[in-house]
Write a protein that holds these residues in place. Sequence first.
Motif, PDB file in Angstrom:
ATOM      1  N   GLY A 184      -3.422  -2.609   2.384  1.00  0.00           N
ATOM      2  CA  GLY A 184      -3.896  -1.264   2.069  1.00  0.00           C
ATOM      3  C   GLY A 184      -4.232  -1.127   0.590  1.00  0.00           C
ATOM      4  O   GLY A 184      -4.886  -1.979  -0.018  1.00  0.00           O
ATOM      5  N   ALA A 185      -3.756  -0.034   0.008  1.00  0.00           N
ATOM      6  CA  ALA A 185      -4.040   0.214  -1.408  1.00  0.00           C
ATOM      7  C   ALA A 185      -3.401  -0.843  -2.304  1.00  0.00           C
ATOM      8  O   ALA A 185      -3.793  -0.998  -3.466  1.00  0.00           O
ATOM      9  CB  ALA A 185      -3.576   1.600  -1.816  1.00  0.00           C
ATOM     10  N   GLY A 186      -2.430  -1.575  -1.768  1.00  0.00           N
ATOM     11  CA  GLY A 186      -1.842  -2.689  -2.540  1.00  0.00           C
ATOM     12  C   GLY A 186      -2.872  -3.789  -2.749  1.00  0.00           C
ATOM     13  O   GLY A 186      -2.980  -4.377  -3.832  1.00  0.00           O
ATOM     14  N   GLY A 208       0.824  -1.219   0.000  1.00  0.00           N
ATOM     15  CA  GLY A 208       0.000   0.000   0.000  1.00  0.00           C
ATOM     16  C   GLY A 208       0.847   1.252   0.000  1.00  0.00           C
ATOM     17  O   GLY A 208       2.044   1.218  -0.313  1.00  0.00           O
ATOM     18  N   GLN A 209       0.219   2.358   0.376  1.00  0.00           N
ATOM     19  CA  GLN A 209       0.920   3.643   0.391  1.00  0.00           C
ATOM     20  C   GLN A 209       2.238   3.536   1.170  1.00  0.00           C
ATOM     21  O   GLN A 209       2.286   2.945   2.246  1.00  0.00           O
ATOM     22  CB  GLN A 209       0.013   4.700   1.040  1.00  0.00           C
ATOM     23  CG  GLN A 209       0.703   6.001   1.378  1.00  0.00           C
ATOM     24  CD  GLN A 209       1.248   6.736   0.160  1.00  0.00           C
ATOM     25  OE1 GLN A 209       0.650   6.699  -0.915  1.00  0.00           O
ATOM     26  NE2 GLN A 209       2.400   7.383   0.321  1.00  0.00           N
ATOM     27  N   ASP A 210       3.288   4.130   0.591  1.00  0.00           N
ATOM     28  CA  ASP A 210       4.580   4.180   1.270  1.00  0.00           C
ATOM     29  C   ASP A 210       4.458   5.127   2.471  1.00  0.00           C
ATOM     30  O   ASP A 210       4.418   6.346   2.317  1.00  0.00           O
ATOM     31  CB  ASP A 210       5.646   4.683   0.277  1.00  0.00           C
ATOM     32  CG  ASP A 210       7.005   4.834   0.924  1.00  0.00           C
ATOM     33  OD1 ASP A 210       7.119   4.673   2.160  1.00  0.00           O
ATOM     34  OD2 ASP A 210       7.965   5.107   0.178  1.00  0.00           O
ATOM     35  N   LEU A 211       4.398   4.529   3.650  1.00  0.00           N
ATOM     36  CA  LEU A 211       4.175   5.346   4.850  1.00  0.00           C
ATOM     37  C   LEU A 211       5.419   6.135   5.227  1.00  0.00           C
ATOM     38  O   LEU A 211       5.329   7.148   5.917  1.00  0.00           O
ATOM     39  CB  LEU A 211       3.735   4.445   6.015  1.00  0.00           C
ATOM     40  CG  LEU A 211       2.390   3.725   5.799  1.00  0.00           C
ATOM     41  CD1 LEU A 211       2.077   2.816   6.983  1.00  0.00           C
ATOM     42  CD2 LEU A 211       1.256   4.715   5.581  1.00  0.00           C
ATOM     43  N   LYS A 212       6.583   5.674   4.763  1.00  0.00           N
ATOM     44  CA  LYS A 212       7.807   6.434   5.071  1.00  0.00           C
ATOM     45  C   LYS A 212       7.796   7.760   4.300  1.00  0.00           C
ATOM     46  O   LYS A 212       8.133   8.797   4.851  1.00  0.00           O
ATOM     47  CB  LYS A 212       9.041   5.603   4.719  1.00  0.00           C
ATOM     48  CG  LYS A 212       9.191   4.382   5.633  1.00  0.00           C
ATOM     49  CD  LYS A 212      10.272   3.439   5.159  1.00  0.00           C
ATOM     50  CE  LYS A 212      10.330   2.178   5.990  1.00  0.00           C
ATOM     51  NZ  LYS A 212      11.074   1.085   5.352  1.00  0.00           N
TER      52      LYS A 212
HETATM   53  O1  T3D Z   1      -1.205   8.414   2.049  1.00  0.00           O
HETATM   54  C1  T3D Z   1      -2.039   8.538   1.148  1.00  0.00           C
HETATM   55  O2  T3D Z   1      -1.724   9.036   0.059  1.00  0.00           O
HETATM   56  C2  T3D Z   1      -3.415   7.995   1.338  1.00  0.00           C
HETATM   57  C3  T3D Z   1      -3.521   6.656   0.722  1.00  0.00           C
HETATM   58  C4  T3D Z   1      -3.482   5.545   1.498  1.00  0.00           C
HETATM   59  C5  T3D Z   1      -3.507   4.207   0.877  1.00  0.00           C
HETATM   60  C6  T3D Z   1      -2.940   3.122   1.770  1.00  0.00           C
HETATM   61  O3  T3D Z   1      -2.453   2.142   1.236  1.00  0.00           O
HETATM   62  S1  T3D Z   1      -2.966   3.309   3.454  1.00  0.00           S
HETATM   63  C7  T3D Z   1      -2.283   1.760   4.052  1.00  0.00           C
HETATM   64  C8  T3D Z   1      -0.772   1.788   4.025  1.00  0.00           C
HETATM   65  N1  T3D Z   1      -0.186   0.476   4.318  1.00  0.00           N
HETATM   66  C9  T3D Z   1      -0.108  -0.009   5.525  1.00  0.00           C
HETATM   67  O4  T3D Z   1      -0.555   0.568   6.513  1.00  0.00           O
HETATM   68  C10 T3D Z   1       0.608  -1.331   5.663  1.00  0.00           C
HETATM   69  C11 T3D Z   1       1.850  -1.163   6.561  1.00  0.00           C
HETATM   70  N2  T3D Z   1       2.629  -2.385   6.593  1.00  0.00           N
HETATM   71  C12 T3D Z   1       2.267  -3.433   7.343  1.00  0.00           C
HETATM   72  O5  T3D Z   1       1.273  -3.458   8.039  1.00  0.00           O
HETATM   73  C13 T3D Z   1       3.193  -4.615   7.308  1.00  0.00           C
HETATM   74  O6  T3D Z   1       4.456  -4.181   6.866  1.00  0.00           O
HETATM   75  C14 T3D Z   1       2.705  -5.743   6.361  1.00  0.00           C
HETATM   76  C15 T3D Z   1       1.460  -6.402   6.979  1.00  0.00           C
HETATM   77  C16 T3D Z   1       2.372  -5.199   4.965  1.00  0.00           C
HETATM   78  C17 T3D Z   1       3.816  -6.803   6.198  1.00  0.00           C
HETATM   79  O7  T3D Z   1       4.280  -7.185   7.470  1.00  0.00           O
HETATM   80  P1  T3D Z   1       5.641  -8.027   7.567  1.00  0.00           P
HETATM   81  O8  T3D Z   1       5.820  -8.365   9.016  1.00  0.00           O
HETATM   82  O9  T3D Z   1       5.596  -9.140   6.593  1.00  0.00           O
HETATM   83  O10 T3D Z   1       6.804  -7.040   7.054  1.00  0.00           O
HETATM   84  P2  T3D Z   1       7.442  -5.777   7.845  1.00  0.00           P
HETATM   85  O11 T3D Z   1       8.632  -6.211   8.613  1.00  0.00           O
HETATM   86  O12 T3D Z   1       6.389  -5.034   8.566  1.00  0.00           O
HETATM   87  O13 T3D Z   1       7.928  -4.863   6.604  1.00  0.00           O
HETATM   88  C18 T3D Z   1       9.099  -5.180   5.851  1.00  0.00           C
HETATM   89  C19 T3D Z   1       9.715  -3.882   5.406  1.00  0.00           C
HETATM   90  O14 T3D Z   1       8.788  -3.192   4.550  1.00  0.00           O
HETATM   91  C20 T3D Z   1       9.957  -2.923   6.587  1.00  0.00           C
HETATM   92  O15 T3D Z   1      11.090  -2.143   6.258  1.00  0.00           O
HETATM   93  P3  T3D Z   1      12.455  -2.245   7.156  1.00  0.00           P
HETATM   94  O16 T3D Z   1      12.044  -2.048   8.574  1.00  0.00           O
HETATM   95  O17 T3D Z   1      12.943  -3.657   6.883  1.00  0.00           O
HETATM   96  O18 T3D Z   1      13.322  -1.167   6.597  1.00  0.00           O
HETATM   97  C21 T3D Z   1       8.728  -2.050   6.577  1.00  0.00           C
HETATM   98  O19 T3D Z   1       8.944  -0.796   7.158  1.00  0.00           O
HETATM   99  C22 T3D Z   1       8.523  -1.906   5.074  1.00  0.00           C
HETATM  100  N3  T3D Z   1       7.146  -1.559   4.797  1.00  0.00           N
HETATM  101  C23 T3D Z   1       6.057  -2.348   4.938  1.00  0.00           C
HETATM  102  N4  T3D Z   1       4.967  -1.674   4.612  1.00  0.00           N
HETATM  103  C24 T3D Z   1       5.369  -0.435   4.257  1.00  0.00           C
HETATM  104  C25 T3D Z   1       6.766  -0.346   4.377  1.00  0.00           C
HETATM  105  N5  T3D Z   1       7.451   0.743   4.090  1.00  0.00           N
HETATM  106  C26 T3D Z   1       6.740   1.815   3.703  1.00  0.00           C
HETATM  107  N6  T3D Z   1       5.412   1.814   3.588  1.00  0.00           N
HETATM  108  C27 T3D Z   1       4.696   0.721   3.828  1.00  0.00           C
HETATM  109  N7  T3D Z   1       3.370   0.719   3.658  1.00  0.00           N
END
Ligand code: T3D
Length: 261
Positions: free
Chosen positions: A111-113, A64-68
């Motif tokens: 999320g959006a993914g 989904g959206q890059d939260l970083k």
């Molecule tokens: O903002 C706007 O424009 C509005 C639009 C919004 C649309 C949306 O999509 S809002 C929803 C955004 N997405 C999320 O909230 C999902 C966040 N991520 C997670 O909940 C989990 O990462 C997952 C369930 C997807 C996967 O979990 P897991 O345990 O398999 O992996 P992880 O360890 O959490 O993540 C691995 C890496 O990916 C990690 O990076 P690091 O720490 O190794 O450097 C993590 O930070 C990165 N990552 C995962 N999701 C995102 C992300 N980086 C940036 N943005 C993300 N969404």
Amino acid sequence: MAYETISVETAAGVRTVTLNRPDDLNSIDERVTSELQSELRNVAREKAVRCLVLTGAGRGFCAGQDLKSVMERKGPLDFTETLRRRYNPIVFALKALEIPTIASINGVAAGAGWSLALACDLRIASTKAKFVSAFSKIGLVPDSGMTWTLPRLVGLSKALEIAWMGDPLSAETALQLGLVNRLAEPEELAKVTAEWAAVLAKSATRGLGLTKRAMYAALGNDLDTQLEYEAQLQGVAGRTKDYTEGVKAFIEKRAPEFIGD
Ligand code: T3D
């Protein structure tokens, strides 16, 4: 346009678009949405492309959206603007493409993914994939079409449960709920996807595209309107070269050779 965040390849009428930011589970930043929009315009223009596959590089499909990058945005966040400009055009473009689209879900879709996977016509998932609505965990509304697709696929109450509870769904649960069409072992996913894509890319593309139009239109039409719409679309399909070839092949007891026109 040289892409940085997606990669693209075409083989035998199948365009495969791979989200390619594996270190962040292919999360979506400004560049991803701009490149996806650009690529979907290309696909719509290229008659030789008769099926689209969307997949992800590495262990995730798309988080989904890059939260970083959200944290780096300057000024107040205007999600209405960002959805209208970045995400909604992708969902519209996927729905408007008059070819079949397949999400080949290799890992987590969040999320959006997940919304993007739902915006494709068919979904094939790895048995290791998981599905996370994610929005409720950060105080947002499911977007990029998820509130449209999810209740249509699983019913209203289940859609609300998925959106509110935010618990990850396994691939097996997604299959049982009708959220994916089929599952494949991780090492078989590309092959299984390619098999379906090949069948679709060799089919009567105009007929498939008109079928897609009819099916999506039916979600908002009453029966009278839909019967008339079918009649109009069949008028178009009946004038295609592929219809003539299909009937000729039947009479001649051979496999048809559709050209997609
Ligand atoms: O903002 C706007 O424009 C509005 C639009 C919004 C649309 C949306 O999509 S809002 C929803 C955004 N997405 C999320 O909230 C999902 C966040 N991520 C997670 O909940 C989990 O990462 C997952 C369930 C997807 C996967 O979990 P897991 O345990 O398999 O992996 P992880 O360890 O959490 O993540 C691995 C890496 O990916 C990690 O990076 P690091 O720490 O190794 O450097 C993590 O930070 C990165 N990552 C995962 N999701 C995102 C992300 N980086 C940036 N943005 C993300 N969404």
